[in-house]
Motif scaffolding. Structure first.
Motif, PDB file in Angstrom:
ATOM      1  N   UNK A   1      48.213  54.098  21.280  1.00 46.27           N
ATOM      2  CA  UNK A   1      46.809  54.384  21.586  1.00 46.27           C
ATOM      3  C   UNK A   1      45.962  53.123  21.444  1.00 46.27           C
ATOM      4  N   UNK A   2      46.217  52.367  20.384  1.00 51.34           N
ATOM      5  CA  UNK A   2      45.473  51.118  20.191  1.00 51.34           C
ATOM      6  C   UNK A   2      45.795  50.115  21.299  1.00 51.34           C
ATOM      7  N   UNK A   3      47.057  50.057  21.713  1.00 51.23           N
ATOM      8  CA  UNK A   3      47.437  49.123  22.771  1.00 51.23           C
ATOM      9  C   UNK A   3      46.818  49.521  24.109  1.00 51.23           C
ATOM     10  N   UNK A   4      46.730  50.822  24.375  1.00 48.93           N
ATOM     11  CA  UNK A   4      46.089  51.251  25.623  1.00 48.93           C
ATOM     12  C   UNK A   4      44.619  50.868  25.629  1.00 48.93           C
ATOM     13  N   UNK A   5      43.957  51.001  24.481  1.00 46.28           N
ATOM     14  CA  UNK A   5      42.549  50.588  24.411  1.00 46.28           C
ATOM     15  C   UNK A   5      42.409  49.093  24.669  1.00 46.28           C
ATOM     16  N   UNK A   6      43.397  48.338  24.253  1.00 47.00           N
ATOM     17  CA  UNK A   6      43.320  46.886  24.385  1.00 47.00           C
ATOM     18  C   UNK A   6      43.663  46.415  25.794  1.00 47.00           C
ATOM     19  N   UNK A   7      44.611  47.082  26.440  1.00 45.83           N
ATOM     20  CA  UNK A   7      45.130  46.586  27.715  1.00 45.83           C
ATOM     21  C   UNK A   7      44.559  47.302  28.937  1.00 45.83           C
ATOM     22  N   UNK A   8      44.162  48.562  28.779  1.00 44.67           N
ATOM     23  CA  UNK A   8      43.658  49.293  29.938  1.00 44.67           C
ATOM     24  C   UNK A   8      42.139  49.179  29.963  1.00 44.67           C
ATOM     25  N   UNK A   9      41.632  48.550  31.002  1.00 48.64           N
ATOM     26  CA  UNK A   9      40.211  48.242  31.087  1.00 48.64           C
ATOM     27  C   UNK A   9      39.534  49.199  32.062  1.00 48.64           C
ATOM     28  N   UNK A  10      38.414  49.735  31.629  1.00 49.96           N
ATOM     29  CA  UNK A  10      37.690  50.701  32.447  1.00 49.96           C
ATOM     30  C   UNK A  10      36.934  49.940  33.526  1.00 49.96           C
TER      31      UNK A  10
ATOM     32  N   UNK B   1      45.553  54.728  38.555  1.00 54.60           N
ATOM     33  CA  UNK B   1      46.399  55.697  39.247  1.00 54.60           C
ATOM     34  C   UNK B   1      46.495  57.022  38.509  1.00 54.60           C
ATOM     35  N   UNK B   2      46.006  57.071  37.282  1.00 51.63           N
ATOM     36  CA  UNK B   2      46.054  58.313  36.526  1.00 51.63           C
ATOM     37  C   UNK B   2      47.415  58.634  35.956  1.00 51.63           C
ATOM     38  N   UNK B   3      48.243  57.613  35.729  1.00 59.93           N
ATOM     39  CA  UNK B   3      49.577  57.836  35.173  1.00 59.93           C
ATOM     40  C   UNK B   3      49.444  58.326  33.734  1.00 59.93           C
ATOM     41  N   UNK B   4      50.265  59.276  33.349  1.00 57.01           N
ATOM     42  CA  UNK B   4      50.166  59.870  32.016  1.00 57.01           C
ATOM     43  C   UNK B   4      50.438  58.833  30.936  1.00 57.01           C
ATOM     44  N   UNK B   5      49.866  59.080  29.748  1.00 55.08           N
ATOM     45  CA  UNK B   5      49.981  58.116  28.651  1.00 55.08           C
ATOM     46  C   UNK B   5      51.431  57.877  28.248  1.00 55.08           C
ATOM     47  N   UNK B   6      52.245  58.927  28.225  1.00 55.74           N
ATOM     48  CA  UNK B   6      53.632  58.766  27.784  1.00 55.74           C
ATOM     49  C   UNK B   6      54.407  57.842  28.720  1.00 55.74           C
ATOM     50  N   UNK B   7      54.149  57.953  30.020  1.00 55.24           N
ATOM     51  CA  UNK B   7      54.848  57.088  30.975  1.00 55.24           C
ATOM     52  C   UNK B   7      54.299  55.671  30.901  1.00 55.24           C
ATOM     53  N   UNK B   8      52.984  55.537  30.698  1.00 53.22           N
ATOM     54  CA  UNK B   8      52.395  54.200  30.522  1.00 53.22           C
ATOM     55  C   UNK B   8      53.033  53.498  29.329  1.00 53.22           C
ATOM     56  N   UNK B   9      53.169  54.223  28.218  1.00 50.32           N
ATOM     57  CA  UNK B   9      53.761  53.628  27.015  1.00 50.32           C
ATOM     58  C   UNK B   9      55.187  53.166  27.277  1.00 50.32           C
TER      59      UNK B   9
ATOM     60  N   UNK C   1      48.401  45.068  35.205  1.00 46.19           N
ATOM     61  CA  UNK C   1      49.352  46.153  35.476  1.00 46.19           C
ATOM     62  C   UNK C   1      48.985  47.411  34.693  1.00 46.19           C
ATOM     63  N   UNK C   2      48.582  47.257  33.435  1.00 47.17           N
ATOM     64  CA  UNK C   2      48.205  48.416  32.623  1.00 47.17           C
ATOM     65  C   UNK C   2      46.965  49.095  33.187  1.00 47.17           C
ATOM     66  N   UNK C   3      46.019  48.303  33.683  1.00 46.19           N
ATOM     67  CA  UNK C   3      44.801  48.876  34.252  1.00 46.19           C
ATOM     68  C   UNK C   3      45.091  49.607  35.558  1.00 46.19           C
TER      69      UNK C   3
END
Length: 589
Positions: free
Chosen positions: A379-388, A360-368, A353-355
């Motif tokens: 920021x650390x959680x996004x690096x861990x959960x969002x996979x390129x 989709x290009x959803x902004x970081x604040x809404x992702x959080x 879901x995070x990826x």
């Protein structure tokens, strides 16, 4: 002649003297006891140089790290037992204390329990971690044991049972975090197709679409679902049950398998962080699925009769009890196998879901906010959960190429609905105005007024009696109230597609019921109206109706696939009508 006066040591100073036994004795003041009197420690040696050295070492220890508190002599076993039951248990959550107890009783005490606490060295811990790995424990398990004993020994140091913590010096076991591969769009669709054949379909849709944790999904109650505003409130998490014997420990089994077992733990607890308590916009398709699930639960409630326990949970057993996390885990594994999707953890759905939000290009604040990540750690959680993934890399490469070499005419933009947002949709509008077509209970956003007006006009003609109008919303209102972080804003006229349907009903025992209409038919539908199946060749499921009949429903965009799936759905419906207990249905007819 005057006698020389004896000099007196100042208060608190160390003293050295030779006793009547011929041994040398030293006393060092290291602090104050609980009753306020000086805490003086004694050392004894055979010679004066030895006692002088011992006193100086004790003074040095007092002045640098402090001297251990006088009193009970602790072993690693007695301290860990005291710490986990009397210090940690009252102050940490149920899940945390479960992890501590496993580490203490299954690993640390058997491996290190006989050591005197003050004699424990960092080398003892490092050899213990190595032995754990050699005996088959994973690096994660060894690291959990390290974190547990580090916490316990830090508390011992704080209480002056230790001068320094050996766990703070010992090298922790190395844990190499494995890169999680999120599920692809095709795998997600296969999972959702298979989930539609079983109870609690929406449970897996929520996991894959919104990324809620397992406990958050299982802890949802109907009061958390706001259908009117299209919002889902996350407030609590489901706890794993902890059982005790109800038979007086006479059955000879573990508490969880006791025929008279009793759960001694509360069912849910509040989310552990402020960010965990959040409201998430519900996609309309998911809201519709939850309404269907609510209707199905109402039918189950009637069938269960006196066996039903009403607790208000969204996802329940056939008798109304909240789902057990362990059972839920095995249902996930069964779903992966039946959908023929590669094996993975249940938590991988959250990574997926995070990826998707990244793609989709959803902004970081809404992702959080959607994921429930704490500010400062997001920021650390996004690096861990969002996979390129490959689509993200391709999109980035296209942007770099366009900047350096200009736009390429042979590059085709990804189509709407693909893995990368195309020019037809944007997760959050950049324009100040969004034109929202209000179609019954649906809210469909457009960037152009003419598109919204055309859809509202066509919708009103196809659905007489249902309201259809267009409103102008500013960007802030759309983000706040219109699921702006999850529903794409369209900048084109949506397609109106042909959707093929098939439907049959079977009586208890397997006989087919004549419903007085064609079993297969086709209708037109907007793509946003039925995205759960218009974007798929076929989707089917069987359900038990209020009158205890079993119905088979098939829908999809591929007429041939719908016809083929209809035969499979009917076969399952007949089997379900004959053997309700195999599908979790009630046995009372």
């Amino acid at each position: 002649m005057n006698k020389p006066t004896k000099s007196r040591q100042p208060n608190g100073a160390s003293s050295i003297f030779q006793g009547k036994d011929g041994r040398w004795h030293g006393y060092v003041t290291v602090g104050v006891k609980d009753d306020g009197t000086p805490d003086r420690r004694h050392v004894g040696r055979e010679t004066r140089p030895e006692i002088t050295k011992a006193v100086r070492e004790l003074e040095k220890q007092r002045d640098s790290t402090g001297v251990t508190k006088a009193g009970q002599t602790w072993t690693v076993k007695t301290w860990l037992t005291h710490w986990v039951e009397n210090i940690a248990a009252p102050s940490v959550s149920e899940n945390t204390i479960d992890g501590y107890r496993v580490a203490v009783y299954h690993h640390l005490i058997p491996g290190l329990g006989a050591h005197r606490l003050e004699k424990l060295e960092p080398e003892h811990l490092e050899r213990f971690y190595k032995k754990m790995r050699e005996n088959g424990s994973s690096a994660g398990t060894a690291h959990q044991a390290h974190r547990t004993i580090r916490t316990a020994l830090n508390e011992a140091t704080r209480r002056r049972h230790l001068a320094t913590s050996p766990a703070a010096i010992a090298k922790a076991p190395k844990v190499e975090e494995e890169e999680v591969e999120p599920y692809t769009l095709e795998e997600i669709q296969r999972l959702l197709l298979e989930a539609g054949k079983h109870r609690n379909t929406a449970r897996w849709v929520i996991a894959l679409a919104l990324g809620l944790r397992q406990g958050e999904v299982l802890g949802l109650q109907w009061t958390d679902v706001n259908f009117e505003d299209g919002v889902l409130d996350v407030r609590r998490g489901r706890l794993r049950p902890r059982y005790q014997h109800g038979c007086g420990d006479k059955c000879g089994r573990k508490p969880g398998y006791c025929p008279q077992k009793a759960n001694i733990r509360r069912e849910t607890k509040d989310t552990k962080t402020r960010a965990g308590k959040r409201s998430i916009g519900l996609p309309e398709e998911l809201a519709r699925l939850l309404r269907q699930h609510q209707d199905q639960q109402a039918r189950e409630r009637l069938l269960a009769r006196d066996l039903w326990t009403e607790k208000g949970y969204v996802f329940t057993s056939p008798t109304g009890e909240p789902l057990n996390p362990n059972t839920d885990f095995h249902r996930w594994k069964d779903l992966l196998k039946s959908a023929k999707v590669r094996d993975g953890r249940l938590h991988d759905a959250r990574h997926t879901a995070a990826t998707v939000l990244l793609i989709l290009g959803v902004s970081d604040s809404i992702v959080d906010r959607i994921m429930g990540w704490e500010p400062g750690k997001s920021a650390r959680m996004r690096r861990r959960y969002q996979h390129v993934t490959s689509p993200v890399l391709q999109q980035t490469a296209a942007k770099v190429g366009g900047l350096l070499w200009g736009p390429r005419l042979d590059v085709i933009e990804p189509a709407p609905g693909g893995s990368v947002p195309g020019p037809s949709q944007s997760p959050v509008p950049t324009e100040p105005t969004v034109y929202v077509a209000l179609l019954g209970e649906r809210r469909i956003p457009f960037l152009r007024r003419e598109h919204a007006d055309a859809v509202a006009s066509r919708w009103g003609a196809d659905h007489p009696g249902q309201p259809a109008e267009v409103e102008e919303w500013d960007r802030e209102k759309w983000v706040a109230k219109g699921s702006g972080g999850t529903r794409p804003v369209r900048d084109r006229m949506p397609d109106c597609r042909i959707v093929h349907h098939a439907h049959a009903v079977y009586l208890p025992g397997g006989d087919r019921l004549n419903i007085g209409r064609d079993e297969q038919w086709s209708i037109t539908a907007w793509e946003f109206e039925t995205e759960l199946y218009t974007d798929l060749p076929v989707r089917w499921h069987t359900t038990r109706r209020l009158g205890q009949e079993v119905e088979a429903q098939v829908r999809g965009a591929d007429k041939g696939a719908v016809a083929a799936a209809f035969a499979e759905a009917c076969a399952q419906a007949v089997d379900r009508a004959k053997r309700p207990d195999q599908y979790g249905d009630t046995e009372v007819w």
